[in-house]
Design an enzyme around this catalytic site. Structure first.
Site, PDB file in Angstrom:
ATOM      1  N   HIS A   1       0.804  -1.226   0.000  1.00 25.33           N
ATOM      2  CA  HIS A   1       0.000   0.000   0.000  1.00 25.33           C
ATOM      3  C   HIS A   1       0.833   1.270   0.000  1.00 25.33           C
ATOM      4  O   HIS A   1       0.369   2.342  -0.397  1.00 25.33           O
ATOM      5  CB  HIS A   1      -0.957   0.007   1.184  1.00 25.33           C
ATOM      6  CG  HIS A   1      -0.281  -0.016   2.524  1.00 25.33           C
ATOM      7  ND1 HIS A   1       0.218   1.125   3.108  1.00 25.33           N
ATOM      8  CD2 HIS A   1      -0.005  -1.038   3.372  1.00 25.33           C
ATOM      9  CE1 HIS A   1       0.757   0.815   4.271  1.00 25.33           C
ATOM     10  NE2 HIS A   1       0.640  -0.498   4.469  1.00 25.33           N
TER      11      HIS A   1
ATOM     12  N   GLU B   1     -18.305   6.024  -1.854  1.00 25.23           N
ATOM     13  CA  GLU B   1     -18.873   5.073  -2.820  1.00 25.23           C
ATOM     14  C   GLU B   1     -19.792   4.074  -2.136  1.00 25.23           C
ATOM     15  O   GLU B   1     -20.903   3.791  -2.603  1.00 25.23           O
ATOM     16  CB  GLU B   1     -17.734   4.340  -3.537  1.00 25.23           C
ATOM     17  CG  GLU B   1     -18.218   3.297  -4.531  1.00 25.23           C
ATOM     18  CD  GLU B   1     -17.083   2.609  -5.274  1.00 25.23           C
ATOM     19  OE1 GLU B   1     -17.364   1.706  -6.071  1.00 25.23           O
ATOM     20  OE2 GLU B   1     -15.900   2.987  -5.047  1.00 25.23           O
TER      21      GLU B   1
END
Length: 380
Positions: free
Chosen positions: A178, A242
């Site tokens: 990440h 989202e």
């Protein structure tokens, strides 16, 4: 408590509902059969202030709070076409918020302002053929070369992908994991970019979903969003919006499905009485209405936290999990009540049956939601 919908919220609701029922709903089946909805719909939504409803006036928005987004996601379900909902919400609430939050003035002028005006179509490019929920494993690279990034790789499941004018794109600028991920704004007229194919889906047919290729695509370094190698945090933050609009839309959609089932059940008779008079359906629909109300208030709780910019990862994950899973049960029973009419695509419940399946997959699967919640609840 009651949700904080002010007279201004309700005015927006009436304006949007009128537009949706007049301009979108009559074409629901037509656009599914065409596999796309007209580009002009983006501009039409912008003209009534819907795309930028919660953005600052400085970028062409209306300056509203998040409860205006709740109204937006709820009322869009009345168009009876999930593909249209998805394309419009990607444009206004999924691909673009991060540009407003961390973009430069130049990026806002070049990408965000025309997107909110419906002049440019936006897409979000995160998922890849081998990296969906596992964002930290994405492979699309952006190699620094002077004042440019050279991008190579592929993106998959990209909503608005076949006709996007720009993509909010996640790329690997650093090492594995990440810590090596960045976000960039990527104009699709760049040499080396191509739409490999439009994916043939089970549902959400009017929403174009694409596989995209990037081959030695060069963009200026100034298109970097935020700091290099810090994109993973922003992707995770973006996911919250989202997932929240998915939960809001699911709850509103379930309410409409049950109301439509009740209407049909009172009109359709069998064995001398309306279907809605049979105890099996009365009890089933009441159970669903009870569960929908619970899902609504969990979702509104998450909306309240999100609106106040407080941590809401657990509540948003719970809302998406509950609403997405519940929708599978609600749409099944509503379709069953319709009998044969529920199996022909001219009936909204038939299209909802195939579209609803995405809710437990897209934007983070139900299984991922459970893992997130487990990490945030003491004792696991």
């Amino acid at each position: 408590m009651d949700p904080p919908f002010t007279p201004e919220h309700q005015l927006f609701r009436r304006t949007l509902r009128d537009y949706v029922e007049r301009e979108l709903a009559p074409h629901a089946l037509e656009w599914d059969e065409a596999g796309i909805f007209p580009r002009e719909i983006f501009r039409g939504m912008a003209e009534i202030g819907a795309l930028g409803i919660n953005y600052p006036e400085s970028v062409g928005g209306a300056g509203g709070d998040y409860w205006f987004v709740v109204v937006l996601a709820e009322e869009l379900t009345r168009c009876q076409n999930s593909g249209v909902n998805m394309g419009l919400l990607v444009q206004s609430q999924i691909a673009t918020p991060i540009i407003d939050q961390i973009g430069t003035a130049e990026q806002k002028k070049e990408f965000l302002v025309p997107a909110l005006a419906g002049e440019k179509i936006a897409a979000l490019g995160i998922s890849e053929p081998d990296a969906g929920s596992d964002v930290a494993s994405l492979r699309t690279t952006a190699r620094r070369s002077g004042d440019e990034y050279v991008i190579n790789g592929a993106k998959m499941w990209i909503t608005n992908g076949t006709r996007a004018d720009f993509i909010t794109l996640a790329v690997r600028t650093g090492g594995p994991g990440h810590g090596g991920i960045s976000l960039v704004t990527f104009p699709t007229d760049v040499k080396g970019f191509s739409v490999s194919k439009k994916l043939a889906k089970v549902g959400n047919l009017s929403s174009d979903t694409a596989l995209l290729f990037f081959e030695d695509c060069r963009i200026p370094v100034r298109y970097l969003l935020g700091e290099e190698n810090e994109g993973f945090y922003h992707v995770m933050t973006n996911f919250q919006g989202e997932r929240l609009v998915a939960a809001i839309g699911a709850v509103a959609g379930m309410q409409l499905l049950v109301e439509d089932a009740l209407r049909y059940g009172n009109e359709r008779t069998a064995f001398g009485k309306p279907l809605a008079r049979f105890q099996v359906w009365r009890h089933r629909l009441v159970e669903h209405l009870t569960a929908i109300e619970a899902a609504r208030w969990l979702t509104y709780r998450a909306c309240d936290l999100f609106n106040r910019k407080e941590t809401a990862v657990k509540e948003i994950s719970m809302a998406k999990l509950l609403a997405g899973d519940l929708m599978q049960k609600v749409v099944y029973d509503c379709q069953q009540l319709h009998g044969g009419m529920g199996y022909v695509v001219e009936t909204p419940v038939a299209r909802a049956f195939r579209d609803a399946r995405l809710l437990t997959i897209g934007g983070g699967t139900s299984e991922i939601m459970k893992e997130i919640i487990a990490k945030l609840v003491p004792g696991f």
